[in-house]
Design a protein around this motif. Sequence first.
Motif, mmCIF file in Angstrom:
data_model
loop_
_atom_site.group_PDB
_atom_site.id
_atom_site.type_symbol
_atom_site.label_atom_id
_atom_site.label_comp_id
_atom_site.label_asym_id
_atom_site.label_seq_id
_atom_site.Cartn_x
_atom_site.Cartn_y
_atom_site.Cartn_z
ATOM 1 N N ARG A 104 -5.491 172.811 -35.650
ATOM 2 C CA ARG A 104 -4.600 171.650 -35.683
ATOM 3 C C ARG A 104 -3.495 171.764 -34.636
ATOM 4 O O ARG A 104 -3.143 170.781 -33.978
ATOM 5 C CB ARG A 104 -3.982 171.493 -37.082
ATOM 6 N N ASN A 105 -2.941 172.958 -34.469
ATOM 7 C CA ASN A 105 -1.859 173.130 -33.503
ATOM 8 C C ASN A 105 -2.321 172.913 -32.064
ATOM 9 O O ASN A 105 -1.577 172.370 -31.240
ATOM 10 C CB ASN A 105 -1.227 174.513 -33.666
ATOM 11 N N ILE A 106 -3.532 173.324 -31.763
ATOM 12 C CA ILE A 106 -4.090 173.074 -30.430
ATOM 13 C C ILE A 106 -4.249 171.572 -30.210
ATOM 14 O O ILE A 106 -3.965 171.050 -29.122
ATOM 15 C CB ILE A 106 -5.427 173.827 -30.260
ATOM 16 N N ALA A 107 -4.672 170.872 -31.258
ATOM 17 C CA ALA A 107 -4.795 169.410 -31.158
ATOM 18 C C ALA A 107 -3.425 168.757 -30.975
ATOM 19 O O ALA A 107 -3.267 167.840 -30.162
ATOM 20 C CB ALA A 107 -5.494 168.859 -32.396
ATOM 21 N N ILE A 108 -2.421 169.229 -31.714
ATOM 22 C CA ILE A 108 -1.066 168.682 -31.577
ATOM 23 C C ILE A 108 -0.545 168.917 -30.157
ATOM 24 O O ILE A 108 0.064 168.032 -29.542
ATOM 25 C CB ILE A 108 -0.115 169.310 -32.612
ATOM 26 N N GLU A 109 -0.805 170.098 -29.637
ATOM 27 C CA GLU A 109 -0.358 170.413 -28.269
ATOM 28 C C GLU A 109 -0.980 169.471 -27.246
ATOM 29 O O GLU A 109 -0.340 169.055 -26.272
ATOM 30 C CB GLU A 109 -0.718 171.865 -27.941
ATOM 31 N N ALA A 110 -2.239 169.109 -27.469
ATOM 32 C CA ALA A 110 -2.953 168.232 -26.532
ATOM 33 C C ALA A 110 -2.628 166.757 -26.738
ATOM 34 O O ALA A 110 -2.959 165.923 -25.883
ATOM 35 C CB ALA A 110 -4.463 168.449 -26.677
ATOM 36 N N ALA A 111 -1.970 166.426 -27.848
ATOM 37 C CA ALA A 111 -1.738 165.027 -28.206
ATOM 38 C C ALA A 111 -0.815 164.328 -27.210
ATOM 39 O O ALA A 111 0.187 164.886 -26.769
ATOM 40 C CB ALA A 111 -1.137 164.952 -29.615
ATOM 41 N N ARG A 112 -1.143 163.077 -26.920
ATOM 42 C CA ARG A 112 -0.328 162.246 -26.034
ATOM 43 C C ARG A 112 0.458 161.193 -26.795
ATOM 44 O O ARG A 112 1.272 160.471 -26.222
ATOM 45 C CB ARG A 112 -1.229 161.531 -25.011
ATOM 46 N N GLY A 113 0.231 161.080 -28.076
ATOM 47 C CA GLY A 113 0.765 159.969 -28.841
ATOM 48 C C GLY A 113 2.201 160.118 -29.287
ATOM 49 O O GLY A 113 2.711 161.226 -29.472
ATOM 50 N N LYS A 114 2.832 158.978 -29.489
ATOM 51 C CA LYS A 114 4.151 158.908 -30.131
ATOM 52 C C LYS A 114 4.037 159.353 -31.585
ATOM 53 O O LYS A 114 4.889 160.054 -32.102
ATOM 54 C CB LYS A 114 4.676 157.475 -30.051
ATOM 55 N N TYR A 115 2.949 158.936 -32.221
ATOM 56 C CA TYR A 115 2.729 159.256 -33.635
ATOM 57 C C TYR A 115 1.651 160.325 -33.775
ATOM 58 O O TYR A 115 0.602 160.256 -33.128
ATOM 59 C CB TYR A 115 2.312 158.008 -34.405
ATOM 60 N N ILE A 116 1.906 161.298 -34.644
ATOM 61 C CA ILE A 116 0.946 162.361 -34.935
ATOM 62 C C ILE A 116 0.437 162.143 -36.363
ATOM 63 O O ILE A 116 1.211 162.164 -37.332
ATOM 64 C CB ILE A 116 1.591 163.763 -34.836
ATOM 65 N N ALA A 117 -0.870 161.912 -36.477
ATOM 66 C CA ALA A 117 -1.501 161.672 -37.776
ATOM 67 C C ALA A 117 -2.548 162.751 -38.034
ATOM 68 O O ALA A 117 -3.041 163.390 -37.096
ATOM 69 C CB ALA A 117 -2.151 160.287 -37.801
ATOM 70 N N PHE A 118 -2.896 162.943 -39.296
ATOM 71 C CA PHE A 118 -3.825 164.003 -39.681
ATOM 72 C C PHE A 118 -4.989 163.438 -40.488
ATOM 73 O O PHE A 118 -4.804 162.644 -41.403
ATOM 74 C CB PHE A 118 -3.094 165.074 -40.500
ATOM 75 N N LEU A 119 -6.189 163.880 -40.126
ATOM 76 C CA LEU A 119 -7.397 163.481 -40.857
ATOM 77 C C LEU A 119 -8.418 164.599 -40.752
ATOM 78 O O LEU A 119 -8.872 164.929 -39.655
ATOM 79 C CB LEU A 119 -7.980 162.184 -40.276
ATOM 80 N N ASP A 120 -8.775 165.202 -41.873
ATOM 81 C CA ASP A 120 -9.774 166.267 -41.845
ATOM 82 C C ASP A 120 -11.172 165.686 -41.653
ATOM 83 O O ASP A 120 -11.410 164.497 -41.870
ATOM 84 C CB ASP A 120 -9.692 167.110 -43.117
ATOM 85 N N SER A 121 -12.097 166.552 -41.276
ATOM 86 C CA SER A 121 -13.425 166.114 -40.830
ATOM 87 C C SER A 121 -14.351 165.665 -41.950
ATOM 88 O O SER A 121 -15.497 165.296 -41.692
ATOM 89 C CB SER A 121 -14.091 167.249 -40.040
ATOM 90 N N ASP A 122 -13.869 165.677 -43.189
ATOM 91 C CA ASP A 122 -14.698 165.192 -44.303
ATOM 92 C C ASP A 122 -14.016 164.069 -45.080
ATOM 93 O O ASP A 122 -14.551 163.580 -46.072
ATOM 94 C CB ASP A 122 -15.070 166.343 -45.256
ATOM 95 N N ASP A 123 -12.832 163.655 -44.633
ATOM 96 C CA ASP A 123 -12.090 162.598 -45.317
ATOM 97 C C ASP A 123 -12.228 161.265 -44.594
ATOM 98 O O ASP A 123 -12.706 161.210 -43.459
ATOM 99 C CB ASP A 123 -10.611 162.985 -45.447
ATOM 100 N N LEU A 124 -11.785 160.192 -45.258
ATOM 101 C CA LEU A 124 -11.956 158.843 -44.710
ATOM 102 C C LEU A 124 -10.656 158.059 -44.791
ATOM 103 O O LEU A 124 -9.801 158.331 -45.634
ATOM 104 C CB LEU A 124 -13.033 158.086 -45.496
#
Length: 250
Positions: A76-96
């Motif tokens: 998750r932290n690697i994804a946050i580091e790569a994020a370009r967005g104003k908003y940071i949202a979370f969604l695991d790979s089995d949720d909807l």
Amino acid sequence: MKNNIVSIITPLYNSENFIKKTLESVKAQTYENWEMIIVDDVSTDNGVKIVKKYAKQDSRIKLIQLDKNSGGAVARNIAIEAARGKYIAFLDSDDLWHPEKLEKQISFMQENAYSFTFTKYRQMSENGDLLNKYIEVPKKVSYRQFLLKNPIGCLTAIYDSNKLGKIYMPNIRKRQDYALWLKILKQEKNGYGLNENLAYYRLRQSSVSSNKRSLIKYQWKLYREIEKLNLLESIFYMGCVISQKIFGIK
């Protein structure tokens, strides 16, 4: 300028049976200004192939592959580091997500100038059958209230990185999302709940959150090692958690 992009943070590990529907629920969003950053933690199934197929069709979907298995917090932290967005949202790979999840939640944040929000969600079985179990959320929660109980489903949380900066998860095996919300609430006075069902949490047999004893162990670790609470404070909050988890006292 980040132009209100929502960066969706998704760790991936052996979720080939679920990731397609998760991707479809993101692609179905009525709010279209998003990027989805999926970090694969060295899966041994065909989940990566599925993601690559979707990424080829939609440039908003991005895949990062780790060289060694590092756990959910690192992914998750690697994804946050790569994020370009104003908003940071979370969604695991089995949720909807509900199709209007982002649209309603971003409007909720913008109309009220909120920096950290979360929503109500519904549970579903491992095979995707919706259960009659809804997780309600309070209108507002502070740091001290949050030490007593975590009402936030990771799949519902969004924070504003323009106002708060990028905030990362502590590298612990369990309760990492809980620890992140506590970090945010030390900086931001309150988090705000939108009590509308906008997400679906999958209950899996293998889920780390299914073992209550293990969760209690890591809850203690969270209080003492991450939050640095003194012994008496830790015992008090731990007692509250045990009452909720073991005896069903609210």
